[in-house]
Design a protein around this motif. Structure first.
Motif, PDB file in Angstrom:
ATOM      1  N   GLN A  33       2.374   1.980  -3.382  1.00 13.10           N
ATOM      2  CA  GLN A  33       1.390   2.638  -4.242  1.00 13.10           C
ATOM      3  C   GLN A  33       1.280   4.122  -3.897  1.00 13.10           C
ATOM      4  OE1 GLN A  33      -2.412   0.671  -4.385  1.00 13.10           O
ATOM      5  NE2 GLN A  33      -3.437   2.389  -5.348  1.00 13.10           N
ATOM      6  N   ASP A  34       1.289   4.433  -2.611  1.00 10.13           N
ATOM      7  CA  ASP A  34       1.210   5.837  -2.180  1.00 10.13           C
ATOM      8  C   ASP A  34       2.418   6.635  -2.679  1.00 10.13           C
ATOM      9  OD1 ASP A  34      -1.149   5.300  -0.883  1.00 10.13           O
ATOM     10  OD2 ASP A  34      -0.234   5.118   1.112  1.00 10.13           O
ATOM     11  N   LYS A  77       2.497  10.025  -4.972  1.00 10.64           N
ATOM     12  CA  LYS A  77       3.217  11.250  -4.619  1.00 10.64           C
ATOM     13  C   LYS A  77       4.177  11.662  -5.735  1.00 10.64           C
ATOM     14  CE  LYS A  77       2.909  10.832   0.409  1.00 10.64           C
ATOM     15  NZ  LYS A  77       2.159  12.105   0.568  1.00 10.64           N
ATOM     16  N   GLU A 113       8.674   8.418   3.093  1.00  8.75           N
ATOM     17  CA  GLU A 113       7.380   7.816   3.401  1.00  8.75           C
ATOM     18  C   GLU A 113       7.539   6.586   4.294  1.00  8.75           C
ATOM     19  OE1 GLU A 113       4.345   9.149   2.572  1.00  8.75           O
ATOM     20  OE2 GLU A 113       5.683  10.799   2.035  1.00  8.75           O
ATOM     21  N   ASP A 146       0.827  -1.207   0.000  1.00  9.06           N
ATOM     22  CA  ASP A 146       0.000   0.000   0.000  1.00  9.06           C
ATOM     23  C   ASP A 146       0.862   1.258   0.000  1.00  9.06           C
ATOM     24  OD1 ASP A 146      -2.301  -1.503   0.008  1.00  9.06           O
ATOM     25  OD2 ASP A 146      -2.641  -1.330   2.170  1.00  9.06           O
ATOM     26  N   LEU A 147       1.926   1.227   0.791  1.00 12.38           N
ATOM     27  CA  LEU A 147       2.794   2.395   0.884  1.00 12.38           C
ATOM     28  C   LEU A 147       3.545   2.613  -0.428  1.00 12.38           C
ATOM     29  CD1 LEU A 147       3.677   4.635   2.753  1.00 12.38           C
ATOM     30  CD2 LEU A 147       5.541   3.171   3.571  1.00 12.38           C
TER      31      LEU A 147
END
Length: 235
Positions: A65-66, A70, A95, A62-63
């Motif tokens: 993808q984040d 960004k 992140e 998930d991170l």
């Protein structure tokens, strides 16, 4: 360079450092092909970097993808002061560090194996440890390398910042000292100092495991100085 540039041409362009501005221009222009190429090239290494900081694979995915969201939203702010690659890694590392701090503040309390969580059929307390009994032979001989890799990955996550980032970027991701310094925004001497302390911390964390594993017959255990190499295959 046209907005509809093919993926193969993008790869050729980016292989020439002096023409990196071309791919950046395509990204800033909103080229879907350029962004798809960027994801194809960097998704796996960025996920590997994050997974060595965030213990849960789903959270790491998930991170990751984040991070690309960004990158997509922030590409217009990229001014070329560093290479595109180091800029991307800088975002990912920031992140991951933020998520790691959040996890440290909010992670659940560990449950002891002595904890009772139910009753047996005859009304006796049932402890977690009672469910862990395994009558089969030890699987160590066929999974020794996986055990080593998993242990090193776990101990890597325990290295405190700012040493953790330097060890991962230099020893696992293979960045040069100069690239690590650029990603982290510190000088070369600081990188080398943090790397030395991070390696020492990891070695100390693994000392007991290394001693015990080396005594096992046919363990094939590696010297502790080369343990980090065992996690590179997981990238």
């Amino acid at each position: 360079m046209q907005a509809g540039i093919a993926l193969g041409n993008i790869a050729t362009v980016l292989s020439v450092p002096s023409e990196e501005a071309g791919i950046v221009s395509e990204l800033k222009a909103g080229s879907e092909e350029a962004f798809n190429w960027l994801i194809a090239k960097y998704h796996q290494p960025i996920y590997s970097l994050i997974a060595r900081t965030i213990p849960d694979p789903a959270d790491a995915a998930d991170l990751t993808q984040d991070v690309f969201i960004k990158i997509y939203r922030g590409i217009n702010g990229f001014n070329g002061d560093s290479s595109l690659r180091t800029w991307i890694y800088r975002i990912a590392l920031r992140e991951a560090s933020n998520q790691r701090r959040w996890w440290g503040r909010h992670k659940r309390q560990e449950v002891t194996i002595e904890a009772e969580f139910g009753e047996t059929n005859d009304g006796q307390p049932l402890c977690l440890k009672d469910t862990l009994v395994d009558a089969h032979d030890s699987p160590f001989d066929c999974a020794a390398q996986e055990e080593v890799r998993a242990r090193v990955e776990e101990e890597l996550r325990q290295i405190p910042e700012p040493f953790h980032a330097v060890v991962v970027l230099r020893d696992i991701e293979g960045f040069s000292y100069e690239e690590v310094a650029e990603i982290l925004g510190v000088n070369l001497g600081t990188v080398k100092s943090r790397l030395m302390r991070g390696r020492a911390f990891l070695k100390a964390r693994l000392a007991g495991f290394a001693e015990a594993a080396a005594k096992r017959p046919s363990s094939g255990f590696q010297p502790i100085e080369t343990l980090a190499m065992s996690v590179k295959g997981a990238k």
